[in-house]
Design a protein around this motif. Structure first.
Motif, PDB file in Angstrom:
ATOM      1  N   GLU A 110     -27.376 -14.019 -11.105  1.00 34.92           N
ATOM      2  CA  GLU A 110     -26.887 -15.394 -11.200  1.00 34.92           C
ATOM      3  C   GLU A 110     -25.581 -15.448 -11.978  1.00 34.92           C
TER       4      GLU A 110
ATOM      5  N   VAL B 211     -22.265 -20.037  -6.475  1.00 33.22           N
ATOM      6  CA  VAL B 211     -23.559 -20.698  -6.679  1.00 33.22           C
ATOM      7  C   VAL B 211     -23.493 -22.155  -6.249  1.00 33.22           C
ATOM      8  N   ASN B 212     -24.649 -22.686  -5.887  1.00 31.38           N
ATOM      9  CA  ASN B 212     -24.814 -24.107  -5.645  1.00 31.38           C
ATOM     10  C   ASN B 212     -25.706 -24.662  -6.747  1.00 31.38           C
TER      11      ASN B 212
ATOM     12  N   GLY C 276     -31.932 -27.257  -9.031  1.00 27.28           N
ATOM     13  CA  GLY C 276     -33.155 -26.465  -9.034  1.00 27.28           C
ATOM     14  C   GLY C 276     -34.018 -26.769  -7.819  1.00 27.28           C
ATOM     15  N   PHE C 277     -35.285 -26.398  -7.904  1.00 29.00           N
ATOM     16  CA  PHE C 277     -36.203 -26.613  -6.783  1.00 29.00           C
ATOM     17  C   PHE C 277     -37.616 -26.805  -7.335  1.00 29.00           C
TER      18      PHE C 277
ATOM     19  N   SER D  83     -29.933 -23.121  -9.950  1.00 28.14           N
ATOM     20  CA  SER D  83     -28.854 -22.727  -9.042  1.00 28.14           C
ATOM     21  C   SER D  83     -29.420 -21.935  -7.885  1.00 28.14           C
ATOM     22  N   SER D  84     -28.675 -21.912  -6.807  1.00 31.30           N
ATOM     23  CA  SER D  84     -29.013 -21.101  -5.638  1.00 31.30           C
ATOM     24  C   SER D  84     -27.793 -20.258  -5.282  1.00 31.30           C
TER      25      SER D  84
ATOM     26  N   SER E  42     -31.244 -15.076   0.057  1.00 27.68           N
ATOM     27  CA  SER E  42     -31.185 -16.342  -0.664  1.00 27.68           C
ATOM     28  C   SER E  42     -32.064 -16.263  -1.917  1.00 27.68           C
TER      29      SER E  42
ATOM     30  N   SER F  72     -33.050 -18.506  -5.570  1.00 27.75           N
ATOM     31  CA  SER F  72     -32.981 -19.754  -6.310  1.00 27.75           C
ATOM     32  C   SER F  72     -33.624 -19.570  -7.679  1.00 27.75           C
TER      33      SER F  72
ATOM     34  N   ASN G   9     -34.646 -21.661 -11.521  1.00 30.95           N
ATOM     35  CA  ASN G   9     -34.839 -22.907 -12.259  1.00 30.95           C
ATOM     36  C   ASN G   9     -34.670 -22.669 -13.751  1.00 30.95           C
TER      37      ASN G   9
ATOM     38  N   SER H  11     -38.099 -18.695 -10.456  1.00 30.66           N
ATOM     39  CA  SER H  11     -37.194 -18.144  -9.442  1.00 30.66           C
ATOM     40  C   SER H  11     -37.934 -17.963  -8.130  1.00 30.66           C
TER      41      SER H  11
ATOM     42  N   ARG I 113     -37.343 -15.848  -4.235  1.00 31.64           N
ATOM     43  CA  ARG I 113     -36.562 -15.019  -3.315  1.00 31.64           C
ATOM     44  C   ARG I 113     -37.135 -15.108  -1.900  1.00 31.64           C
TER      45      ARG I 113
END
Length: 333
Positions: free
Chosen positions: A172, A182-183, A186-187, A216-217, A237, A239, A241, A298, A300
């Motif tokens: 990251e 990065v975008n 979170g998720f 971030s992703s 991909s 992501s 948190n 996280s 994946r």
């Protein structure tokens, strides 16, 4: 420090991990003092205060990535200062300039485990708690045990060491500082049992795994084919948190840690400990409050990509393919 000649520069030998260097200067101590005096130990704490005002609203995503970048850099700076303190207290700027990212990771792993390290008194086992004890030896001297300020800083540093050594956190950080790949955001994740294969479980049957609005992703390169240097890759991909409030608090503690390391180095340079500022949180619980759980940290999850052996080509073969494209259209000047 040893004189080469009566008029020549002084040579200061130090290690960066297991690699030895020698810094030559006429006034190394003065340069070291100048560096320490000019270092803004409160930088990360102040930056956190500024960014905290922008986490909400339209610019919240941008501010959150800036906060995360500051956090990664702050962790790196803290352990760099600890490494310099352990190996080259009279040549801190030289040590910092010579230490590469991979060197720092190995040093931090050694400090966490208690591995032998090249110091100014030979190869010695150095642990994080040893450094905390030495750095804070002039303050809070009556405190003992696991609730002492030294022990609390040690536990904080140990948890940060895990963050520095975490491969996802490293990916990251690289994605942020190299090309801003990065975008923000979170998720949230929930899992549930499919009573009928292929039919999603109803919302009431889903079990939340937690999540966060901050994170971030990014895409992480994964090698395909045979060998670690295979030219065949995929962009997986990833992501992550995190808690923005937790990062703000940790940055404040990182600034305090750096302030204390700088103070201890100044004492080693001859400063009166009574004239040096050492700091800690007003509340001892602050060391624990900064670790705010978010549940799943996280993911994946992505499609599976494999290539057949017959699809593998060497880098030279791939280059030849590129060279061949449009060959008939090339104009030699």
């Amino acid at each position: 420090m040893d004189d080469v000649t009566d008029q020549g520069p002084h040579g200061y030998v130090f290690g960066v991990g297991d690699t030895a260097f020698c810094c030559w200067e006429y006034d190394l101590i003065e340069r070291n003092v100048r560096f320490l005096t000019g270092l803004d130990a409160e930088y990360y704490g102040r930056l956190a205060e500024i960014l905290s005002e922008h986490l909400g609203g339209d610019g919240g995503g941008t501010a959150s990535i800036a906060l995360r970048a500051a956090y990664h850099q702050g962790v790196e700076t803290l352990f760099s200062m600890l490494g310099a303190y352990a190996q080259a207290p009279e040549c801190v700027p030289g040590w910092l300039a010579c230490c590469k990212s991979e060197d720092l990771r190995k040093i931090v792993e050694g400090l966490r485990r208690g591995s032998p390290l090249l110091t100014q008194v030979g190869r010695r086992i150095v642990r994080l708690d040893d450094l905390a004890e030495d750095i804070l030896r002039n303050v809070w001297v009556d405190e003992v045990g696991p609730e002492s300020t030294r022990s609390r800083f040690t536990r904080f540093w140990r948890r940060l060491a895990g963050e520095l050594l975490d491969e996802t956190a490293r990916a990251e950080y690289n994605s942020i500082k190299h090309g801003l790949r990065v975008n923000p955001g979170g998720f949230y994740m929930a899992v549930g049992h499919e009573e009928t294969p292929g039919v999603p479980a109803p919302p009431e049957a889903m079990r939340s795994m937690g999540g966060s609005p901050y994170g971030s992703s990014f895409f992480e390169i994964e090698r395909l084919g045979e060998g670690k240097r295979s030219p065949h890759i995929r962009a997986r991909s990833v992501s992550v948190n995190w808690s923005a409030q937790g990062l703000l608090g940790r940055l404040a503690l990182i600034s305090m840690s750096i302030t204390n390391i700088v103070g201890a180095l100044q004492c080693a340079m001859g400063a009166d400990p009574a004239s040096i500022k050492f700091v800690r949180p007003e509340r001892a619980e602050a060391f624990d409050d900064v670790w705010i759980p978010v549940g799943v940290t996280s993911s994946r999850i992505d499609t599976i990509v494999r290539i057949e052996t017959t699809q593998e080509r060497s880098s030279n073969q791939l280059r030849a393919d590129l060279e061949e494209r449009g060959r008939g259209d090339r104009v030699d000047g």
